[in-house]
Write a protein that holds these residues in place. Structure first.
Motif, PDB file in Angstrom:
ATOM      1  N   ALA A 192       0.834  -1.201   0.000  1.00 51.61           N
ATOM      2  CA  ALA A 192       0.000   0.000   0.000  1.00 51.61           C
ATOM      3  C   ALA A 192       0.866   1.248   0.000  1.00 51.61           C
ATOM      4  N   ALA A 193       1.965   1.225   0.758  1.00 56.12           N
ATOM      5  CA  ALA A 193       2.863   2.376   0.780  1.00 56.12           C
ATOM      6  C   ALA A 193       3.498   2.579  -0.581  1.00 56.12           C
ATOM      7  N   CYS A 204       1.243   9.124  -6.047  1.00 54.48           N
ATOM      8  CA  CYS A 204       1.656  10.518  -5.831  1.00 54.48           C
ATOM      9  C   CYS A 204       2.701  10.953  -6.852  1.00 54.48           C
ATOM     10  N   THR A 205       3.651  10.099  -7.144  1.00 60.25           N
ATOM     11  CA  THR A 205       4.684  10.416  -8.132  1.00 60.25           C
ATOM     12  C   THR A 205       4.074  10.564  -9.517  1.00 60.25           C
ATOM     13  N   ARG A 206       3.156   9.673  -9.866  1.00 59.68           N
ATOM     14  CA  ARG A 206       2.513   9.723 -11.183  1.00 59.68           C
ATOM     15  C   ARG A 206       1.722  11.020 -11.364  1.00 59.68           C
ATOM     16  N   ILE A 207       0.965  11.429 -10.347  1.00 62.07           N
ATOM     17  CA  ILE A 207       0.185  12.665 -10.425  1.00 62.07           C
ATOM     18  C   ILE A 207       1.119  13.871 -10.541  1.00 62.07           C
ATOM     19  N   ARG A 208       2.172  13.909  -9.738  1.00 67.29           N
ATOM     20  CA  ARG A 208       3.122  15.018  -9.792  1.00 67.29           C
ATOM     21  C   ARG A 208       3.752  15.132 -11.177  1.00 67.29           C
ATOM     22  N   GLN A 209       4.152  13.992 -11.747  1.00 71.55           N
ATOM     23  CA  GLN A 209       4.776  13.998 -13.071  1.00 71.55           C
ATOM     24  C   GLN A 209       3.788  14.445 -14.149  1.00 71.55           C
ATOM     25  N   GLN A 210       2.541  14.024 -14.047  1.00 70.54           N
ATOM     26  CA  GLN A 210       1.532  14.441 -15.022  1.00 70.54           C
ATOM     27  C   GLN A 210       1.326  15.956 -14.964  1.00 70.54           C
ATOM     28  N   ILE A 211       1.285  16.504 -13.762  1.00 68.76           N
ATOM     29  CA  ILE A 211       1.108  17.943 -13.618  1.00 68.76           C
ATOM     30  C   ILE A 211       2.324  18.683 -14.181  1.00 68.76           C
ATOM     31  N   GLU A 212       3.530  18.209 -13.838  1.00 68.45           N
ATOM     32  CA  GLU A 212       4.747  18.843 -14.365  1.00 68.45           C
ATOM     33  C   GLU A 212       4.747  18.842 -15.888  1.00 68.45           C
ATOM     34  N   ASN A 213       4.413  17.700 -16.480  1.00 70.35           N
ATOM     35  CA  ASN A 213       4.409  17.599 -17.942  1.00 70.35           C
ATOM     36  C   ASN A 213       3.375  18.527 -18.560  1.00 70.35           C
ATOM     37  N   ALA A 214       2.183  18.562 -17.999  1.00 72.66           N
ATOM     38  CA  ALA A 214       1.116  19.386 -18.563  1.00 72.66           C
ATOM     39  C   ALA A 214       1.427  20.874 -18.412  1.00 72.66           C
ATOM     40  N   ILE A 215       1.820  21.287 -17.224  1.00 75.32           N
ATOM     41  CA  ILE A 215       2.082  22.707 -16.967  1.00 75.32           C
ATOM     42  C   ILE A 215       3.272  23.196 -17.792  1.00 75.32           C
ATOM     43  N   SER A 216       4.316  22.396 -17.930  1.00 80.13           N
ATOM     44  CA  SER A 216       5.501  22.832 -18.669  1.00 80.13           C
ATOM     45  C   SER A 216       5.215  23.034 -20.150  1.00 80.13           C
ATOM     46  N   ARG A 217       4.137  22.454 -20.654  1.00 84.28           N
ATOM     47  CA  ARG A 217       3.787  22.589 -22.070  1.00 84.28           C
ATOM     48  C   ARG A 217       2.925  23.825 -22.356  1.00 84.28           C
ATOM     49  N   VAL A 218       2.438  24.462 -21.309  1.00 83.78           N
ATOM     50  CA  VAL A 218       1.643  25.673 -21.498  1.00 83.78           C
ATOM     51  C   VAL A 218       2.564  26.772 -22.030  1.00 83.78           C
ATOM     52  N   ILE A 254       3.818  18.508  -4.139  1.00 85.58           N
ATOM     53  CA  ILE A 254       2.437  18.335  -3.675  1.00 85.58           C
ATOM     54  C   ILE A 254       2.459  17.801  -2.251  1.00 85.58           C
ATOM     55  N   ASN A 255       1.665  18.406  -1.388  1.00 85.30           N
ATOM     56  CA  ASN A 255       1.486  17.920  -0.016  1.00 85.30           C
ATOM     57  C   ASN A 255       0.202  17.103   0.011  1.00 85.30           C
ATOM     58  N   TRP A 256       0.311  15.841   0.414  1.00 78.23           N
ATOM     59  CA  TRP A 256      -0.831  14.920   0.403  1.00 78.23           C
ATOM     60  C   TRP A 256      -1.398  14.764   1.807  1.00 78.23           C
ATOM     61  N   SER A 257      -2.687  14.493   1.889  1.00 71.91           N
ATOM     62  CA  SER A 257      -3.367  14.367   3.180  1.00 71.91           C
ATOM     63  C   SER A 257      -3.002  13.085   3.908  1.00 71.91           C
ATOM     64  N   SER A 258      -2.815  11.994   3.176  1.00 64.94           N
ATOM     65  CA  SER A 258      -2.551  10.697   3.802  1.00 64.94           C
ATOM     66  C   SER A 258      -2.105   9.731   2.724  1.00 64.94           C
ATOM     67  N   GLY A 259      -2.039   8.457   3.099  1.00 65.62           N
ATOM     68  CA  GLY A 259      -1.715   7.430   2.125  1.00 65.62           C
ATOM     69  C   GLY A 259      -2.982   6.827   1.550  1.00 65.62           C
ATOM     70  N   GLU A 271     -10.477   1.450  -2.892  1.00 66.64           N
ATOM     71  CA  GLU A 271      -9.248   2.095  -2.454  1.00 66.64           C
ATOM     72  C   GLU A 271      -9.494   3.597  -2.514  1.00 66.64           C
ATOM     73  N   ILE A 272      -9.201   4.284  -1.431  1.00 62.98           N
ATOM     74  CA  ILE A 272      -9.372   5.731  -1.376  1.00 62.98           C
ATOM     75  C   ILE A 272      -7.986   6.353  -1.487  1.00 62.98           C
ATOM     76  N   TYR A 273      -7.778   7.080  -2.564  1.00 62.26           N
ATOM     77  CA  TYR A 273      -6.467   7.679  -2.796  1.00 62.26           C
ATOM     78  C   TYR A 273      -6.331   8.989  -2.027  1.00 62.26           C
ATOM     79  N   PRO A 274      -5.095   9.385  -1.719  1.00 61.77           N
ATOM     80  CA  PRO A 274      -4.898  10.608  -0.932  1.00 61.77           C
ATOM     81  C   PRO A 274      -5.329  11.849  -1.701  1.00 61.77           C
ATOM     82  N   ARG A 275      -5.710  12.870  -0.947  1.00 66.90           N
ATOM     83  CA  ARG A 275      -6.097  14.161  -1.530  1.00 66.90           C
ATOM     84  C   ARG A 275      -4.943  15.135  -1.382  1.00 66.90           C
TER      85      ARG A 275
END
Length: 159
Positions: free
Chosen positions: A44-45, A52-66, A76-81, A113-117
């Motif tokens: 689970a960890a 978390c890594t996948r979401i961060r990378q997707q945001i980096e890729n999308a934002i850098s293309r703007v 990104i600061n996440w609420s939990s696991g 499965e509840i993913y972190p916010r």
């Protein structure tokens, strides 16, 4: 060893000793099966880190293309696991209620499965000093991550 065997032969209640040894062996086997739950926690960890890594990378890729943003780094600061909700059988007997996790051959049956916010996002980018780009990034992240705009910070990258 021979000394112990000779003492066991002299005992009159061999059946009781054999039964006690068998119960001890069964208890050891039963409780050793709970050791697998630590690997589930580790899995689970790992899933949380991957998510978390996948979401961060997707945001980096999308934002850098703007247009005008350029090189981008995201924190990104996440609420939990990841929270895993297992299926449970609930039994009600009079005033008492008992719940038991439903198991299959591969472990517990997972209902969801509840993913972190995300609770905060920091973006450092080359175009972060431009007010229009900064507002566009804040609005995009706020919408994408479903967090308020005051939880998103955008800074220009030092050269």
């Amino acid at each position: 060893m021979n000394n112990v065997l000779s003492k066991l032969k002299d005992l009159k209640h061999k059946e009781i000793i054999i039964a006690v040894v068998a119960v001890i062996v069964m208890l050891i086997i039963y409780f050793s099966s709970f050791g697998g739950s630590s690997t589930k926690t580790t899995a689970a960890a790992i899933d949380t880190d991957d998510y978390c890594t996948r979401i961060r990378q997707q945001i980096e890729n999308a934002i850098s293309r703007v247009d005008g943003v350029g090189k981008t780094e995201v924190v990104i600061n996440w609420s939990s696991g990841v929270e895993i909700v297992p299926a449970q059988n609930t039994t009600i007997n009079g005033n008492s209620t008992t719940s038991q996790v439903v198991l299959s051959s591969g472990g517990p049956i997972v209902l969801k499965e509840i993913y972190p916010r995300a609770i905060g996002v920091l973006i450092v980018c080359e175009g972060g000093s431009n007010a229009k780009i900064k507002i566009d990034i804040i609005m995009a992240i706020s919408t994408l991550m479903d967090i308020s705009t005051d939880k998103v910070l955008v800074f220009g990258m030092s050269k």
